[in-house]
Scaffold this active site. Structure first.
Site, PDB file in Angstrom:
ATOM      1  N   ARG A 111       0.850  -1.200   0.000  1.00 53.77           N
ATOM      2  CA  ARG A 111       0.000   0.000   0.000  1.00 53.77           C
ATOM      3  C   ARG A 111       0.883   1.246   0.000  1.00 53.77           C
ATOM      4  NH1 ARG A 111      -5.800   0.894   0.050  1.00 53.77           N
ATOM      5  NH2 ARG A 111      -5.987   3.158   0.310  1.00 53.77           N
ATOM      6  N   ILE A 121      -8.024   5.850   0.577  1.00 53.38           N
ATOM      7  CA  ILE A 121      -7.402   6.661   1.637  1.00 53.38           C
ATOM      8  C   ILE A 121      -5.926   6.794   1.303  1.00 53.38           C
ATOM      9  CG2 ILE A 121      -6.973   6.816   4.122  1.00 53.38           C
ATOM     10  CD1 ILE A 121      -9.942   6.896   3.339  1.00 53.38           C
ATOM     11  N   THR A 139     -14.398  16.050  -1.242  1.00 51.90           N
ATOM     12  CA  THR A 139     -15.816  16.324  -1.066  1.00 51.90           C
ATOM     13  C   THR A 139     -16.471  15.059  -0.543  1.00 51.90           C
ATOM     14  OG1 THR A 139     -17.873  16.878  -2.176  1.00 51.90           O
ATOM     15  CG2 THR A 139     -16.220  15.837  -3.537  1.00 51.90           C
ATOM     16  N   HIS A 140     -17.312  15.241   0.490  1.00 48.69           N
ATOM     17  CA  HIS A 140     -17.933  14.084   1.140  1.00 48.69           C
ATOM     18  C   HIS A 140     -19.449  14.301   1.179  1.00 48.69           C
ATOM     19  CE1 HIS A 140     -18.317  10.641   3.812  1.00 48.69           C
ATOM     20  NE2 HIS A 140     -19.088  11.382   4.586  1.00 48.69           N
ATOM     21  N   ASP A 176      -6.723  15.149   5.867  1.00 48.81           N
ATOM     22  CA  ASP A 176      -5.604  14.942   6.807  1.00 48.81           C
ATOM     23  C   ASP A 176      -5.400  13.430   6.940  1.00 48.81           C
ATOM     24  OD1 ASP A 176      -7.401  15.557   9.960  1.00 48.81           O
ATOM     25  OD2 ASP A 176      -7.572  13.983   8.441  1.00 48.81           O
ATOM     26  N   GLY A 199      -6.635  11.303   8.759  1.00 46.99           N
ATOM     27  CA  GLY A 199      -7.766  10.463   9.192  1.00 46.99           C
ATOM     28  C   GLY A 199      -8.692  10.186   8.019  1.00 46.99           C
ATOM     29  N   ASP A 203     -11.914  11.373   6.404  1.00 46.41           N
ATOM     30  CA  ASP A 203     -12.915  12.464   6.382  1.00 46.41           C
ATOM     31  C   ASP A 203     -12.862  13.315   7.645  1.00 46.41           C
ATOM     32  OD1 ASP A 203     -15.170  10.094   4.855  1.00 46.41           O
ATOM     33  OD2 ASP A 203     -13.823  11.553   3.890  1.00 46.41           O
TER      34      ASP A 203
HETATM   35  C1  GRF Z   1     -19.713  11.981  -4.578  1.00 45.14           C
HETATM   36  O1  GRF Z   1     -20.934  12.148  -3.876  1.00 45.14           O
HETATM   37  C2  GRF Z   1     -18.580  11.922  -3.597  1.00 45.14           C
HETATM   38  O2  GRF Z   1     -18.725  12.790  -2.485  1.00 45.14           O
HETATM   39  C3  GRF Z   1     -18.682  10.494  -3.125  1.00 45.14           C
HETATM   40  O3  GRF Z   1     -18.954   9.751  -4.295  1.00 45.14           O
HETATM   41  C4  GRF Z   1     -19.628  10.605  -5.214  1.00 45.14           C
HETATM   42  C5  GRF Z   1     -18.805  10.659  -6.462  1.00 45.14           C
HETATM   43  O4  GRF Z   1     -19.608  11.119  -7.460  1.00 45.14           O
HETATM   44  N1  GRF Z   1     -17.459  10.065  -2.510  1.00 45.14           N
HETATM   45  P1  GRF Z   1     -18.951  11.482  -8.896  1.00 45.14           P
HETATM   46  O5  GRF Z   1     -17.976  10.357  -9.216  1.00 45.14           O
HETATM   47  O6  GRF Z   1     -18.272  12.807  -8.743  1.00 45.14           O
HETATM   48  O7  GRF Z   1     -20.147  11.515  -9.818  1.00 45.14           O
END
Ligand code: GRF
Length: 202
Positions: free
Chosen positions: A67, A94, A110-111, A143, A145, A147
């Site tokens: 990894r 990760i 983005t989460h 970071d 961790g 998310d």
């Molecule tokens: C997004 O909602 C992202 O936050 C999550 O998976 C989705 C990815 O969507 N981890 P895309 O590949 O950008 O359409």
């Protein structure tokens, strides 16, 4: 500013960035995407990048003995494009110490949930299962961790009684794409400071 975007799936967040930069122009937006990377082949996210004429790279865990070697190879592949900012847009791996040593502080993710609630790979499903009435999306710095990095911005999305996971995730993604486009542009145009858990955009 130079952006490298990392994807693992459909790439609709990537597409939102591509569309915004094409509509606004890289100078006014403050950034341009110089390459797109993925952890797997054959995904729509890479096809979107190719259609936009962008260089792409794939860095698969199974192609590396450990990894850590994968992490170092990913860092190399990203570094080759000399990014100012790296954006994880649905990248489902990760990253490790080597990657963070090189890109920590300029790597955003983005989460699809309101962190710190519902971190991890099933944030949409977890919020739905919990019976939450609102959820949303979070753009944060990555970071060491999962998310857990400093939050830059969040958007709220209501959960409806009739929602199933995919309906809710689609509604979240509408908000998420707008949030990501807004945040990446502001970070690129104005610069920022990270003070502990606070992010200050100048
Ligand atoms: C997004 O909602 C992202 O936050 C999550 O998976 C989705 C990815 O969507 N981890 P895309 O590949 O950008 O359409």
């Amino acid at each position: 500013k130079r952006l490298v975007v990392l994807v693992s799936g459909s790439g609709t967040n990537l597409q939102a960035l591509l569309d915004e930069i094409a509509a606004t122009g890289p100078e006014r937006y403050g950034a341009e995407i110089v390459a797109v990377g993925a952890d797997r082949d054959g995904i729509e996210g890479l096809a979107r990048a190719e259609r936009a004429g962008l260089p792409t790279f794939v860095c698969r865990v199974k192609d590396h003995a450990t990894r850590e070697e994968w992490d170092a190879a990913l860092a190399e592949a990203v570094a080759a494009h000399e990014p100012d900012l790296v954006v994880s847009a649905g990248f489902m791996k990760i990253v490790g110490k080597e990657f963070l040593a090189r890109f920590g502080g300029r790597f955003v993710n983005t989460h699809p949930a309101l962190l710190p609630s519902f971190p991890g790979a099933h944030g949409v499903r977890d919020a739905l299962a919990y019976g939450a009435k609102v959820t949303g999306c979070t753009v944060h710095f990555v970071d060491d961790g999962v998310d857990t990095g400093p939050i830059i911005a969040q958007g709220v999305v209501e959960i409806r009684d009739e929602d199933d996971e995919s309906a809710l995730h689609e509604r979240i993604k509408e908000a998420e794409r707008r949030l990501l486009v807004d945040v990446v542009g502001r970070l690129a145009r104005h610069g920022y400071r990270i003070e502990g858990r606070k992010v200050v955009i100048q």
